[in-house]
Design an enzyme around this catalytic site. Structure first.
Site, PDB file in Angstrom:
ATOM      1  N   ARG A   1      28.268  44.400  46.907  1.00 24.65           N
ATOM      2  CA  ARG A   1      28.010  44.241  45.480  1.00 24.65           C
ATOM      3  C   ARG A   1      27.043  43.087  45.272  1.00 24.65           C
ATOM      4  O   ARG A   1      27.234  41.994  45.796  1.00 24.65           O
ATOM      5  CB  ARG A   1      29.324  43.958  44.741  1.00 24.65           C
ATOM      6  CG  ARG A   1      29.156  43.813  43.237  1.00 24.65           C
ATOM      7  CD  ARG A   1      30.477  43.440  42.600  1.00 24.65           C
ATOM      8  NE  ARG A   1      31.466  44.464  42.844  1.00 24.65           N
ATOM      9  CZ  ARG A   1      31.567  45.575  42.149  1.00 24.65           C
ATOM     10  NH1 ARG A   1      30.721  45.810  41.167  1.00 24.65           N
ATOM     11  NH2 ARG A   1      32.489  46.468  42.433  1.00 24.65           N
TER      12      ARG A   1
ATOM     13  N   GLU B   1      35.955  49.111  52.046  1.00 22.72           N
ATOM     14  CA  GLU B   1      36.846  48.854  50.912  1.00 22.72           C
ATOM     15  C   GLU B   1      36.089  48.880  49.600  1.00 22.72           C
ATOM     16  O   GLU B   1      36.562  49.402  48.593  1.00 22.72           O
ATOM     17  CB  GLU B   1      37.566  47.519  51.095  1.00 22.72           C
ATOM     18  CG  GLU B   1      38.595  47.261  50.017  1.00 22.72           C
ATOM     19  CD  GLU B   1      39.690  46.307  50.473  1.00 22.72           C
ATOM     20  OE1 GLU B   1      40.445  45.857  49.604  1.00 22.72           O
ATOM     21  OE2 GLU B   1      39.782  46.031  51.674  1.00 22.72           O
TER      22      GLU B   1
ATOM     23  N   GLU C   1      36.100  39.880  45.489  1.00 17.92           N
ATOM     24  CA  GLU C   1      35.236  38.816  44.973  1.00 17.92           C
ATOM     25  C   GLU C   1      35.353  38.658  43.455  1.00 17.92           C
ATOM     26  O   GLU C   1      35.246  37.552  42.933  1.00 17.92           O
ATOM     27  CB  GLU C   1      33.771  39.063  45.358  1.00 17.92           C
ATOM     28  CG  GLU C   1      32.876  37.900  44.980  1.00 17.92           C
ATOM     29  CD  GLU C   1      31.516  37.934  45.657  1.00 17.92           C
ATOM     30  OE1 GLU C   1      30.628  37.195  45.208  1.00 17.92           O
ATOM     31  OE2 GLU C   1      31.352  38.699  46.626  1.00 17.92           O
ATOM     32  N   ARG C   2      35.604  39.756  42.736  1.00 18.49           N
ATOM     33  CA  ARG C   2      35.768  39.640  41.281  1.00 18.49           C
ATOM     34  C   ARG C   2      37.001  38.797  40.954  1.00 18.49           C
ATOM     35  O   ARG C   2      36.971  37.939  40.062  1.00 18.49           O
ATOM     36  CB  ARG C   2      35.884  41.025  40.636  1.00 18.49           C
ATOM     37  CG  ARG C   2      34.576  41.809  40.616  1.00 18.49           C
ATOM     38  CD  ARG C   2      34.716  43.141  39.896  1.00 18.49           C
ATOM     39  NE  ARG C   2      34.881  42.959  38.466  1.00 18.49           N
ATOM     40  CZ  ARG C   2      36.005  43.160  37.784  1.00 18.49           C
ATOM     41  NH1 ARG C   2      37.102  43.544  38.411  1.00 18.49           N
ATOM     42  NH2 ARG C   2      36.053  42.992  36.487  1.00 18.49           N
ATOM     43  N   ARG C   3      38.107  39.061  41.678  1.00 18.97           N
ATOM     44  CA  ARG C   3      39.322  38.266  41.457  1.00 18.97           C
ATOM     45  C   ARG C   3      39.085  36.799  41.831  1.00 18.97           C
ATOM     46  O   ARG C   3      39.557  35.881  41.161  1.00 18.97           O
ATOM     47  CB  ARG C   3      40.465  38.848  42.293  1.00 18.97           C
ATOM     48  CG  ARG C   3      41.152  40.047  41.668  1.00 18.97           C
ATOM     49  CD  ARG C   3      41.939  40.839  42.682  1.00 18.97           C
ATOM     50  NE  ARG C   3      41.079  41.732  43.454  1.00 18.97           N
ATOM     51  CZ  ARG C   3      41.403  42.238  44.629  1.00 18.97           C
ATOM     52  NH1 ARG C   3      42.556  41.923  45.190  1.00 18.97           N
ATOM     53  NH2 ARG C   3      40.574  43.045  45.251  1.00 18.97           N
TER      54      ARG C   3
ATOM     55  N   ARG D   1      35.730  51.569  45.556  1.00 13.42           N
ATOM     56  CA  ARG D   1      35.836  51.115  44.168  1.00 13.42           C
ATOM     57  C   ARG D   1      35.156  52.102  43.229  1.00 13.42           C
ATOM     58  O   ARG D   1      34.215  52.791  43.600  1.00 13.42           O
ATOM     59  CB  ARG D   1      35.206  49.729  43.999  1.00 13.42           C
ATOM     60  CG  ARG D   1      35.857  48.650  44.845  1.00 13.42           C
ATOM     61  CD  ARG D   1      35.257  47.308  44.554  1.00 13.42           C
ATOM     62  NE  ARG D   1      35.505  46.937  43.178  1.00 13.42           N
ATOM     63  CZ  ARG D   1      36.613  46.313  42.758  1.00 13.42           C
ATOM     64  NH1 ARG D   1      37.552  46.014  43.624  1.00 13.42           N
ATOM     65  NH2 ARG D   1      36.786  46.001  41.504  1.00 13.42           N
TER      66      ARG D   1
END
Length: 302
Positions: free
Chosen positions: A56, A129, A96-98, A133
Site C-alpha cells: 500500500r 495478507e 499499518e492502518r491500525r 484486503r
C-alpha cells in the site's frame, strides 16, 4: 473475569520477557521462543518500524481519522503482525492502518502478533495478507502480484494457490500494468474501474489509449460504452470505411479454439487466417517468467 485477568497477566509477562536482554529471542529454536511466537503481546509503538515491503502506497486521511476515533473508544480490536528484527526492535508485516491510527490517538503500545521471519518471508506475508484486503485498488493488487512473482520467484500457478485466486484473474490484473502510467494513476485515484482498464488494454497504440481515457472521463462512460468506443476508434484508425478496415472474418471454429487457447494459457491469443485457409497464432507474454510458464503449458509439463 478471572480469564481476563489471567490474559492480561500473561501479556505483561511476555512484555517483560521481551525487554530482558538475557532472553533475546532471535530464532524459532531459541529458548522461550514458543512462549512468544503466536501470542498477543503489547509492544511499544516506538519499537516498531514501518515495513518497506508494504504494497500500500497511499492512505486515506479521512478513513484513518475514523479508525483512530474507533480505537480511541474501543481500543485496537485486531492485533497487528510484526516480525522481530533485533532486541526490542520490530517491523510491521501487516496492520499499518491500525499502527498509524494508534499513533494518531497517542497510544504508547499496541497489541501485536510476533513472527520470526526473514526478508523474503516478510515480503510474502505482507503482500499476500494485503492482497486479501477489500480496499486495495486494482493497480496496487496488480503490483503486489507482480512483486510476488518477481521477488519470491513464483509462477502464476503458484501465486494462484498462495492467494486463492484463479490464474485467469491474476493474469487480468497483471495485464493492467501494460496501461499507460497516466491511466494507471486514474485507476488508482478512482476515476476509472478495472473494467474500463481491461477495455483499454486491447488498444495497442499508447496515444489512442490516452485519447479514449480522456473521453471516458469527459463523458463519464460506462464500461460497455468504453468497449464500444474502443471498437469504433480501432475500426476508424486507418481512415477507411468500417468494412474496408475490418480484418478478414474468422470462422467460428477458429474463434472457439482461440477462446479455449486464451483461457488455458492465461493470455490473449490472436489468430489470423488467410483466404486460402493458412494462418498464424500470436501469443503475447509479459516477461521471461511468463514465457516459460506458457512454454510449460504448451509442452504439457507440470
Amino acid at each position: 473475569m478471572a480469564k481476563a485477568t489471567k490474559k492480561q497477566a500473561l501479556g505483561r509477562g511476555l512484555s517483560a520477557l521481551l525487554k530482558d536482554p538475557q532472553n533475546d529471542i532471535k530464532s524459532a529454536e531459541d529458548k522461550n521462543a514458543d512462549k512468544l511466537v503466536g501470542h498477543i503481546v503489547e509492544l511499544d509503538l516506538a519499537s516498531i518500524e514501518v515495513n518497506p515491503f508494504q504494497p500500500r502506497t497511499s492512505f486515506n486521511e479521512e478513513s484513518l481519522k475514523e479508525l483512530a476515533s474507533s480505537i480511541r473508544e474501543l481500543g485496537v480490536i485486531q492485533p497487528i503482525t510484526v516480525r522481530k528484527l533485533d532486541f526490542n526492535k520490530y517491523q510491521l508485516v501487516s496492520g499499518e492502518r491500525r499502527y498509524r491510527a494508534s499513533k494518531l490517538v497517542g497510544l504508547e503500545t499496541i497489541p501485536s502478533y510476533i513472527r520470526i521471519a526473514n526478508d523474503q518471508e516478510s515480503l510474502e506475508m505482507a503482500l499476500v495478507e494485503n492482497i486479501q484486503r477489500q480496499d486495495l485498488d486494482p493497480i496496487e493488487i496488480a503490483l503486489s502480484y507482480q512483486r510476488l512473482m518477481d521477488e519470491i520467484s513464483l509462477t502464476q500457478e503458484q501465486l494462484s494457490e498462495r492467494v486463492g485466486k484463479n490464474r485467469s484473474t491474476i493474469a487480468n490484473y497483471l495485464r493492467l500494468l501494460k496501461l499507460d502510467p497516466i491511466i494507471q494513476t486514474g485507476m488508482r485515484d478512482g476515476f476509472m474501474s478495472m473494467g474500463h482498464g481491461r477495455a483499454l488494454i486491447n488498444v495497442d497504440d499508447p496515444q489512442m489509449q490516452l485519447d479514449i481515457y480522456e473521453k471516458v472521463l469527459e463523458r463519464s462512460l460506462s464500461v460497455r460504452d468504453t468497449e464500444k468506443l474502443v471498437r469504433e476508434m480501432q475500426e476508424g484508425k486507418t481512415g477507411k470505411s468500417k468494412t474496408a478496415s475490418r480484418t478478414p472474418s474468422v470462422a467460428p471454429v477458429y474463434k472457439k479454439g482461440v477462446k479455449e487457447f486464451s483461457e488455458y494459457l492465461g493470455a490473449r491469443v490472436d489468430v489470423k487466417v488467410s483466404k486460402k485457409g493458412s494462418g498464424k497464432l500470436t501469443i503475447p507474454f509479459n516477461s521471461e517468467e511468463d514465457f516459460n510458464r506458457i512454454k510449460k503449458l504448451i509442452q504439457g509439463e507440470d
